[in-house]
Design a protein around this motif. Structure first.
Motif, PDB file in Angstrom:
ATOM      1  N   THR A   1     -55.898   2.046   5.161  1.00  0.00           N
ATOM      2  CA  THR A   1     -55.276   0.748   5.024  1.00  0.00           C
ATOM      3  C   THR A   1     -55.789  -0.060   3.839  1.00  0.00           C
ATOM      4  OG1 THR A   1     -56.915  -0.194   6.515  1.00  0.00           O
ATOM      5  CG2 THR A   1     -54.866   0.594   7.492  1.00  0.00           C
ATOM      6  N   GLN A   2     -56.805   0.378   3.179  1.00  0.00           N
ATOM      7  CA  GLN A   2     -57.419  -0.384   2.100  1.00  0.00           C
ATOM      8  C   GLN A   2     -56.589  -0.335   0.834  1.00  0.00           C
ATOM      9  OE1 GLN A   2     -61.418   0.850   1.322  1.00  0.00           O
ATOM     10  NE2 GLN A   2     -61.671  -0.496  -0.422  1.00  0.00           N
ATOM     11  N   GLU A   3     -56.544  -1.470   0.125  1.00  0.00           N
ATOM     12  CA  GLU A   3     -55.943  -1.500  -1.204  1.00  0.00           C
ATOM     13  C   GLU A   3     -57.035  -1.153  -2.211  1.00  0.00           C
ATOM     14  OE1 GLU A   3     -54.156  -5.276  -2.059  1.00  0.00           O
ATOM     15  OE2 GLU A   3     -52.314  -4.703  -1.061  1.00  0.00           O
ATOM     16  N   TYR A   4     -56.650  -0.431  -3.250  1.00  0.00           N
ATOM     17  CA  TYR A   4     -57.587  -0.019  -4.288  1.00  0.00           C
ATOM     18  C   TYR A   4     -57.138  -0.560  -5.634  1.00  0.00           C
ATOM     19  CZ  TYR A   4     -59.065   3.425  -0.847  1.00  0.00           C
ATOM     20  OH  TYR A   4     -59.519   4.028   0.289  1.00  0.00           O
ATOM     21  N   THR A   5     -58.094  -0.865  -6.487  1.00  0.00           N
ATOM     22  CA  THR A   5     -57.770  -1.085  -7.885  1.00  0.00           C
ATOM     23  C   THR A   5     -57.578   0.310  -8.477  1.00  0.00           C
ATOM     24  OG1 THR A   5     -60.057  -0.968  -8.661  1.00  0.00           O
ATOM     25  CG2 THR A   5     -59.217  -3.153  -7.992  1.00  0.00           C
ATOM     26  N   VAL A   6     -57.085   0.366  -9.682  1.00  0.00           N
ATOM     27  CA  VAL A   6     -56.890   1.662 -10.332  1.00  0.00           C
ATOM     28  C   VAL A   6     -58.230   2.390 -10.476  1.00  0.00           C
ATOM     29  CG1 VAL A   6     -56.175   2.783 -12.482  1.00  0.00           C
ATOM     30  CG2 VAL A   6     -54.782   0.952 -11.506  1.00  0.00           C
ATOM     31  N   LEU A   7     -59.270   1.673 -10.922  1.00  0.00           N
ATOM     32  CA  LEU A   7     -60.582   2.313 -11.106  1.00  0.00           C
ATOM     33  C   LEU A   7     -61.173   2.782  -9.784  1.00  0.00           C
ATOM     34  CD1 LEU A   7     -62.302   0.221 -13.916  1.00  0.00           C
ATOM     35  CD2 LEU A   7     -61.156   2.426 -14.081  1.00  0.00           C
ATOM     36  N   GLU A   8     -61.017   2.002  -8.716  1.00  0.00           N
ATOM     37  CA  GLU A   8     -61.523   2.419  -7.404  1.00  0.00           C
ATOM     38  C   GLU A   8     -60.808   3.685  -6.937  1.00  0.00           C
ATOM     39  OE1 GLU A   8     -62.735  -1.918  -5.476  1.00  0.00           O
ATOM     40  OE2 GLU A   8     -60.709  -1.137  -5.175  1.00  0.00           O
TER      41      GLU A   8
ATOM     42  N   SER B   1     -56.050  -2.443 -16.376  1.00  0.00           N
ATOM     43  CA  SER B   1     -56.005  -3.689 -17.141  1.00  0.00           C
ATOM     44  C   SER B   1     -54.775  -3.659 -18.041  1.00  0.00           C
ATOM     45  CB  SER B   1     -57.274  -3.794 -17.995  1.00  0.00           C
ATOM     46  OG  SER B   1     -57.093  -4.637 -19.090  1.00  0.00           O
ATOM     47  N   PRO B   2     -54.159  -4.803 -18.282  1.00  0.00           N
ATOM     48  CA  PRO B   2     -52.998  -4.792 -19.182  1.00  0.00           C
ATOM     49  C   PRO B   2     -53.385  -4.539 -20.636  1.00  0.00           C
ATOM     50  CG  PRO B   2     -53.496  -7.034 -18.517  1.00  0.00           C
ATOM     51  CD  PRO B   2     -54.412  -6.132 -17.728  1.00  0.00           C
ATOM     52  N   ASP B   3     -54.678  -4.566 -20.932  1.00  0.00           N
ATOM     53  CA  ASP B   3     -55.153  -4.413 -22.304  1.00  0.00           C
ATOM     54  C   ASP B   3     -55.550  -2.994 -22.686  1.00  0.00           C
ATOM     55  OD1 ASP B   3     -54.879  -7.198 -22.594  1.00  0.00           O
ATOM     56  OD2 ASP B   3     -56.888  -7.507 -21.782  1.00  0.00           O
ATOM     57  N   SER B   4     -55.569  -2.069 -21.740  1.00  0.00           N
ATOM     58  CA  SER B   4     -56.026  -0.717 -22.036  1.00  0.00           C
ATOM     59  C   SER B   4     -55.151   0.306 -21.334  1.00  0.00           C
ATOM     60  CB  SER B   4     -57.484  -0.562 -21.587  1.00  0.00           C
ATOM     61  OG  SER B   4     -57.941   0.734 -21.878  1.00  0.00           O
TER      62      SER B   4
ATOM     63  N   THR C   1     -55.709   4.090 -21.358  1.00  0.00           N
ATOM     64  CA  THR C   1     -56.374   5.356 -21.657  1.00  0.00           C
ATOM     65  C   THR C   1     -56.428   6.200 -20.385  1.00  0.00           C
ATOM     66  OG1 THR C   1     -58.591   4.537 -21.110  1.00  0.00           O
ATOM     67  CG2 THR C   1     -57.827   4.218 -23.392  1.00  0.00           C
ATOM     68  N   PRO C   2     -56.615   7.504 -20.511  1.00  0.00           N
ATOM     69  CA  PRO C   2     -56.681   8.362 -19.322  1.00  0.00           C
ATOM     70  C   PRO C   2     -57.782   7.948 -18.333  1.00  0.00           C
ATOM     71  CG  PRO C   2     -56.385   9.706 -21.266  1.00  0.00           C
ATOM     72  CD  PRO C   2     -56.624   8.299 -21.749  1.00  0.00           C
TER      73      PRO C   2
ATOM     74  N   GLY D   1     -55.042  17.905 -14.222  1.00  0.00           N
ATOM     75  CA  GLY D   1     -56.205  17.200 -13.709  1.00  0.00           C
ATOM     76  C   GLY D   1     -56.094  15.683 -13.776  1.00  0.00           C
ATOM     77  N   GLU D   2     -54.892  15.178 -14.087  1.00  0.00           N
ATOM     78  CA  GLU D   2     -54.689  13.728 -14.157  1.00  0.00           C
ATOM     79  C   GLU D   2     -54.510  13.159 -12.758  1.00  0.00           C
ATOM     80  OE1 GLU D   2     -52.042  12.553 -17.856  1.00  0.00           O
ATOM     81  OE2 GLU D   2     -51.172  14.245 -16.764  1.00  0.00           O
ATOM     82  N   PRO D   3     -55.117  11.990 -12.472  1.00  0.00           N
ATOM     83  CA  PRO D   3     -54.857  11.349 -11.193  1.00  0.00           C
ATOM     84  C   PRO D   3     -53.411  10.844 -11.157  1.00  0.00           C
ATOM     85  CG  PRO D   3     -56.264   9.963 -12.565  1.00  0.00           C
ATOM     86  CD  PRO D   3     -56.063  11.248 -13.299  1.00  0.00           C
ATOM     87  N   CYS D   4     -52.725  11.093 -10.046  1.00  0.00           N
ATOM     88  CA  CYS D   4     -51.310  10.736  -9.912  1.00  0.00           C
ATOM     89  C   CYS D   4     -51.069  10.076  -8.566  1.00  0.00           C
ATOM     90  CB  CYS D   4     -50.435  11.985 -10.000  1.00  0.00           C
ATOM     91  SG  CYS D   4     -50.553  12.867 -11.555  1.00  0.00           S
ATOM     92  N   LEU D   5     -50.004   9.310  -8.519  1.00  0.00           N
ATOM     93  CA  LEU D   5     -49.581   8.661  -7.285  1.00  0.00           C
ATOM     94  C   LEU D   5     -48.083   8.903  -7.132  1.00  0.00           C
ATOM     95  CD1 LEU D   5     -50.904   6.852  -5.087  1.00  0.00           C
ATOM     96  CD2 LEU D   5     -50.084   4.889  -6.361  1.00  0.00           C
TER      97      LEU D   5
END
Length: 157
Positions: free
Chosen positions: A63-70, A110-113, A115-116, A145-149
């Motif tokens: 149920t947890q929301e994650y940021t992209v980095l998390e 982030s809207p500023d970056s 990168t993979p 090997g890219e993270p995907c959703l």
């Protein structure tokens, strides 16, 4: 004009049109009711833990929301749990292009970056961009090997 160029132009036009319309004050109340509805779903959703937690492996809650980095940091565990997660991040205005010239959507930390290291590739269709978004779907790694959703639901924030 070849098929991929037509598709790209159509995608860009849809993204641009969707991002031009900002939610009005009247939709803020519907946003509140959708938050209430989603919070009741979150409270009723069981936490999935197939294996006992150890000190080294934190249990990932469904149920947890994650940021992209998390999500990237917990990627192996999220991919192994095989259930939907929600990632909050930023959608760029335009799609990315891979080394084969194919367009693909991403959600950024982030809207500023872009990168993979700070993006998750989105599989499926989405009809908006250039804004903050909440994407629910199944996390996995593609053949490169890219993270995907795999998109199940997308919401503009």
């Amino acid at each position: 004009m070849n098929h991929s160029k037509r598709l790209a132009i159509c995608l860009f036009a849809c993204l641009f049109a969707a991002c031009q319309s900002n939610p009005s004050a009247s939709s803020a109340s519907s946003s509140e009711s959708s938050k209430e509805a989603s919070s009741s779903v979150v409270e009723d959703t069981p936490i999935i833990a197939d294996q006992p937690a150890s000190e080294d492996t934190p249990v990932v809650e469904q149920t947890q929301e994650y940021t992209v980095l998390e999500a990237i940091q917990n990627g192996e565990q999220l991919a192994a749990q095989s259930s939907s997660i929600t990632v909050v991040g930023f959608l760029p205005q335009a799609a990315n292009v891979d080394e084969n010239g194919q367009y693909f959507a991403v959600i950024l930390n982030s809207p500023d970056s872009n990168t993979p290291q700070d993006r998750i590739r989105l599989e499926g269709s989405i009809n908006f961009g250039g804004c903050k978004a909440r994407i629910t779907g199944n996390f996995f790694y593609n053949d490169n090997g890219e993270p995907c959703l795999q998109i199940v639901e997308a919401q503009q924030i």
